[in-house]
Design an enzyme around this catalytic site. Structure first.
Site, short mmCIF file in Angstrom:
data_model
loop_
_atom_site.label_atom_id
_atom_site.label_comp_id
_atom_site.label_asym_id
_atom_site.label_seq_id
_atom_site.Cartn_x
_atom_site.Cartn_y
_atom_site.Cartn_z
CG ASN A 1 -2.03 0.96 1.17
OD1 ASN A 1 -2.08 1.81 0.28
ND2 ASN A 1 -2.95 0.85 2.11
NE ARG B 1 -9.82 -2.56 13.29
CZ ARG B 1 -8.95 -2.01 12.43
NH1 ARG B 1 -7.74 -2.54 12.29
NH2 ARG B 1 -9.29 -0.98 11.69
CE1 TYR C 1 -4.26 4.63 8.32
CE2 TYR C 1 -4.27 2.88 9.95
CZ TYR C 1 -4.07 3.31 8.66
OH TYR C 1 -3.68 2.41 7.70
CG ASP D 1 -4.72 -1.82 14.54
OD1 ASP D 1 -3.69 -1.51 15.17
OD2 ASP D 1 -4.71 -2.20 13.36
CG HIS E 1 -3.57 1.85 13.40
ND1 HIS E 1 -4.91 2.08 13.54
CD2 HIS E 1 -3.47 0.96 12.41
CE1 HIS E 1 -5.59 1.36 12.68
NE2 HIS E 1 -4.74 0.66 11.97
CD GLU F 1 -3.72 -5.01 14.36
OE1 GLU F 1 -4.95 -5.17 14.35
OE2 GLU F 1 -3.05 -4.79 13.35
CD GLU G 1 -1.02 -3.84 10.40
OE1 GLU G 1 -2.05 -4.42 10.79
OE2 GLU G 1 -1.01 -2.66 10.04
NE ARG H 1 -3.15 -7.88 13.20
CZ ARG H 1 -4.14 -8.03 12.32
NH1 ARG H 1 -4.79 -9.16 12.25
NH2 ARG H 1 -4.49 -7.02 11.54
CG HIS I 1 -2.58 -6.86 7.80
ND1 HIS I 1 -1.73 -6.10 7.02
CD2 HIS I 1 -3.55 -6.02 8.20
CE1 HIS I 1 -2.17 -4.86 6.96
NE2 HIS I 1 -3.28 -4.78 7.67
CG ASP J 1 -3.61 -2.50 2.76
OD1 ASP J 1 -3.93 -3.54 3.37
OD2 ASP J 1 -2.98 -1.56 3.29
CD GLU K 1 -7.59 -6.56 9.75
OE1 GLU K 1 -6.44 -6.91 9.41
OE2 GLU K 1 -7.86 -5.41 10.10
CD1 TRP L 1 3.31 3.52 11.67
CD2 TRP L 1 1.35 3.03 10.80
NE1 TRP L 1 2.95 2.32 12.18
CE2 TRP L 1 1.74 1.99 11.66
CE3 TRP L 1 0.12 2.94 10.15
CZ2 TRP L 1 0.93 0.87 11.89
CZ3 TRP L 1 -0.67 1.82 10.37
CH2 TRP L 1 -0.25 0.80 11.24
O1 EZ4 Z 1 -2.85 0.13 8.51
O2 EZ4 Z 1 -3.47 -2.14 5.86
O3 EZ4 Z 1 -5.04 -4.06 10.91
N1 EZ4 Z 1 -5.09 -3.36 9.95
C1 EZ4 Z 1 -4.36 -2.25 9.73
C2 EZ4 Z 1 -4.47 -1.62 8.37
C3 EZ4 Z 1 -3.12 -1.11 7.91
C4 EZ4 Z 1 -3.08 -0.96 6.43
C5 EZ4 Z 1 -1.65 -0.58 5.99
O4 EZ4 Z 1 -1.58 -0.57 4.63
O5 EZ4 Z 1 -3.65 -1.79 10.60
O6 EZ4 Z 1 -5.42 -0.63 8.36
CO CO Z 2 -3.31 -3.26 12.07
#
Ligand code: EZ4
Ligand code: CO
Length: 405
Positions: A37, A147, A159, A212, A214, A238, A264, A285, A314, A318, A341, A405
């Protein structure tokens, strides 16, 4: 069985996918997912410029040797771009082997360990009420795990939520430059426990719930969040912290019994080794394509199983349907599979390009027994949806600092 040709396709049926097709001398072909991605074309160049010339004329049956040749032979091991490229070739070769053996790939791994694949859906929303409504729908549809992600009040774009978009493909396929989002740890920490409190009050403890982060917290912040969430008994949290520093997970582990998932972004077994062997995490993941293919992923699963760590690949939008199908086979086999997932059955455009059949019954995914992965790629349909540059968002603190990110 010699490799005669390798084609690399980039298409955007809602969002970008890179698909590899390896064709053998008898016309048998296999498919792999090479999507990375926001960096798609780097993988295309790696494949076309550096991998394809080395593979033409080689025996498609020698999956292990080809994997070692591409991994060790590159000299420059690891890295997301190279492992996505190697992973897609490896996937295509397993598809071919399955077709030549006239067996689904899970049979080549040792057969099924379970009748179906337990999945978790995504209940997102701009408000707690909206998330809980969506959660209620998933429960009605029979999902066993969900989730929860919610927009944090007083922040601009969170996000993992939908930003008012209709579907994930629309959200992820149209960002010609990286959008900027703002992150406030305090606002987040003060809000998320309330989301799970209300979810448990409304729906009880029968449904498994996860979340998640992130990678947006520090280890001690993540420890505090996991402790605050303990009463709501999550399936896992996560990416509580970024994985570059594995010992961050040790810090969290010492403070809480909320189960932890990560990986992931792992590209190799070595990325996961320290966390697994120290039992700092509960779920890995790593996806088949990003982890370098099925060949290393089965090793990762076996290594994890020695340490009571389960696989939870994961499954974001994407990862292409080729990956969805590869994960079906992997998850049906892996004795230490946990949960997959799953973001649903895709859009009409997506299903025009990728032809495959999966079915959800009582929270478990099933597929037809077909040789190989059991998926086809319609080249003519893909031509209708050309590549569109699109990025993941970047993330800043309220003072402008670029954050994880
Ligand atoms: O941020 O797939 O668990 N899923 C995630 C996704 C990832 C994207 C990164 O390209 O964290 O949303
Ligand atoms: Co994730």
């Amino acid at each position: 069985m010699k490799i005669k040709d390798i084609k690399v396709f980039v298409c955007c049926p809602g969002r970008n996918f890179v698909t590899v097709k390896v064709i053998t001398e008898d016309g048998t072909y296999g498919l792999g997912d090479a999507t990375l991605n926001g960096r798609e074309m780097a993988v295309v160049a790696y494949l076309e410029e550096h991998i394809v010339p080395c593979l033409l004329g080689r025996d498609a049956h020698q999956i292990e040797d080809i994997w070692q040749y591409l991994y060790k032979g590159a000299y420059w091991q690891n890295g997301a771009v190279s492992m996505a490229a190697i992973g897609a070739i490896d996937m295509a070769l397993w598809d071919i082997k399955g077709k030549l053996a006239n067996m689904p790939v899970y049979q080549l791994l040792g057969g099924k360990s379970r009748k179906g694949v337990t999945v978790y859906g995504h209940a997102n929303g701009e408000t707690i009420e909206e998330v809980l409504n969506n959660l209620g729908t998933f429960i009605k549809e029979g999902y066993k795990a969900v989730r929860l992600q919610c927009t944090i009040p007083n922040t601009k774009g969170t996000y993992g939520t939908m930003e008012g978009k209709k579907n994930y493909y629309e959200l992820q396929g149209n960002r010609p430059l990286p959008p900027e989002q703002v992150w406030s740890t305090d606002r987040y920490m003060n809000f998320i426990p309330e989301l799970f409190k209300q979810a448990r009050e409304k729906f009880g403890y029968e449904i498994a719930l996860c979340h998640d982060v992130h990678s947006r917290l520090t280890p001690i912040e993540a420890s505090r969040l996991c402790k605050l969430l303990e009463p709501y008994k999550l399936l896992f949290i996560e990416d509580a912290v970024t994985t570059e520093n594995a010992e961050g997970y040790k810090v969290i582990r010492e403070h809480t019994d909320t189960p932890l998932a990560t990986g992931e972004k792992f590209n190799t077994l070595w990325d996961a080794k320290e966390m697994i062997q120290n039992q700092w995490i509960d779920y890995v993941r790593t996806a088949v394509p990003h982890g370098g293919g099925l060949t290393p992923l089965k090793k990762l699963a076996d290594f994890a199983s020695l340490h009571h760590v389960r696989m939870a690949p994961h499954g974001a939008p994407d990862l292409s349907p080729v990956c969805v199908m590869a994960h079906m086979h992997f998850n049906l086999w892996a004795p230490n599979f946990g949960v997959q997932e799953f973001i649903g059955f895709g859009t009409p455009e997506l299903n025009e390009v990728f032809q495959y059949k999966i079915e959800l019954k009582e929270g478990l995914l099933y597929m037809d027994d077909k040789p190989g992965w059991g998926i086809d790629f319609v080249e003519e349909a893909a031509k209708k949806y050309p590549y569109k540059r699109s990025y993941l968002p970047v993330n800043r603190l309220e003072d402008g600092t670029l954050w994880n990110w």
